[in-house]
Scaffold this motif. Structure first.
Motif, short mmCIF file in Angstrom:
data_model
loop_
_atom_site.label_atom_id
_atom_site.label_comp_id
_atom_site.label_asym_id
_atom_site.label_seq_id
_atom_site.Cartn_x
_atom_site.Cartn_y
_atom_site.Cartn_z
N LYS A 1 0.59 5.80 -1.18
CA LYS A 1 0.35 6.68 -0.04
C LYS A 1 0.17 8.14 -0.45
O LYS A 1 -0.73 8.82 0.03
CB LYS A 1 1.49 6.55 0.97
N SER B 1 -5.64 7.61 -2.13
CA SER B 1 -6.11 6.99 -0.89
C SER B 1 -6.98 5.77 -1.18
O SER B 1 -7.00 4.80 -0.40
CB SER B 1 -6.88 8.01 -0.05
N GLN C 1 -4.63 2.96 -2.03
CA GLN C 1 -3.93 2.61 -0.80
C GLN C 1 -4.80 1.72 0.08
O GLN C 1 -4.36 0.69 0.59
CB GLN C 1 -3.52 3.87 -0.03
N ALA D 1 0.81 -1.23 0.00
CA ALA D 1 0.00 0.00 0.00
C ALA D 1 0.84 1.28 0.00
O ALA D 1 0.39 2.31 -0.49
CB ALA D 1 -0.94 0.00 1.20
N GLU D 2 2.07 1.21 0.53
CA GLU D 2 2.86 2.43 0.64
C GLU D 2 3.18 3.06 -0.72
O GLU D 2 3.46 4.26 -0.81
CB GLU D 2 4.16 2.17 1.41
#
Length: 214
Positions: free
Chosen positions: A101, A105, A108, A97-98
Motif C-alpha cells: 500500500k 501502487s 498493490q 495487497a496491503e
C-alpha cells in the motif's frame, strides 16, 4: 502424453520459477515431452514458449497442464478453461495487497487483482489443486476446493547446486572476526518484513551485548 508448465514470467532465481523448472525436469526425466509456456523469461536457463501456443502443444485429452499461480494473470484462466486434459493449479500464494500500500501502487493493484481471481480459479474445477504449504491449500479449500482433489507439494529446490558451489573464502574470512552473524535470505520487498527484522536484530544486539552484524 505431453506436459505444459504455465507461468506468467519465468525468472531464473525466483522460488516460483525454480519450482516450475524443477517440475519440468522431473517430467522430462519420466520420459514426458514437457515445455514451459510464459509471457516472458528473465535469466532462465531453460527454453520457453509463448503462452498463446500452449494449447497447440498440450491441448489434447491425454495431456497435462500445470499452472503456477502467484499473481494476477487472467490469460491462465482462459487457457485452463479450454484445456481438455488433466489440469493442475500449483498455488504459491498471492501476497495480500496491503503489504504494498505505501510502497508500490502497481504491485498493490496486481495483488488485489490476483486475490480477486482466486474464487474464479477455484470454480474452474481443475482436476488437482496443490499448495506450497498447508496454509496455502487451506486458503483454496476455504473457497471451495474439495479436499480429495487438493494437497500440499512443497516447492522443488536446487540444493544440489548450493552443495556443489565453491565457497567464497574471502567472505568467510571477513565474517569470521568473532561477531555474531545474522543472515536473511529473501528479495527486498515489504511483505518480507525487513523493518520488523531490523527491529528484532536491534533488540538481539542489545540483549547479547556483543558484536553482531545483519
Amino acid at each position: 502424453m505431453k506436459a505444459a508448465i504455465l507461468i506468467p514470467v519465468l525468472t531464473g532465481k525466483d522460488a516460483v520459477g525454480a519450482d516450475a523448472m524443477a517440475m519440468a525436469r522431473v517430467l522430462e526425466a519420466k520420459g514426458i515431452d514437457t515445455r514451459i509456456f510464459c509471457e516472458s523469461a528473465e535469466n532462465a536457463p531453460m527454453p520457453t514458449w509463448p503462452a498463446d501456443e500452449l494449447l497447440d502443444f498440450a491441448g489434447g485429452a491425454n495431456d497435462l497442464v500445470i499452472h503456477h499461480l502467484a499473481i494476477s494473470w487472467p490469460k491462465a484462466r482462459e487457457i485452463l478453461k479450454r484445456c481438455k486434459g488433466f489440469r493442475v493449479v500449483k498455488y504459491h500464494n498471492v501476497t495480500p495487497a496491503e503489504f504494498f500500500k505505501d510502497y508500490s501502487s502497481q504491485h498493490q493493484a496486481a495483488c488485489e487483482s490476483g486475490r480477486a481471481e482466486l474464487p474464479a480459479m477455484v470454480k474452474l474445477g481443475c482436476e488437482l489443486y496443490l499448495g506450497d504449504s498447508t496454509y496455502n491449500i487451506d486458503e483454496l479449500r476455504a473457497l471451495g476446493v474439495p479436499r480429495d482433489r487438493s494437497g500440499v507439494l512443497a516447492p522443488f529446490h536446487r540444493v544440489e547446486e548450493m552443495v556443489e558451489a565453491e565457497a567464497d573464502l574471502e567472505l568467510l574470512r571477513a565474517l569470521s572476526d568473532g561477531a555474531r552473524n545474522f543472515l536473511m535470505v529473501g528479495r527486498l520487498a515489504p511483505n518480507k518484513a525487513y523493518l520488523d527484522l531490523i527491529d528484532a536484530f536491534s533488540a538481539c544486539a542489545r540483549m547479547l551485548d556483543e558484536p553482531a552484524r545483519l
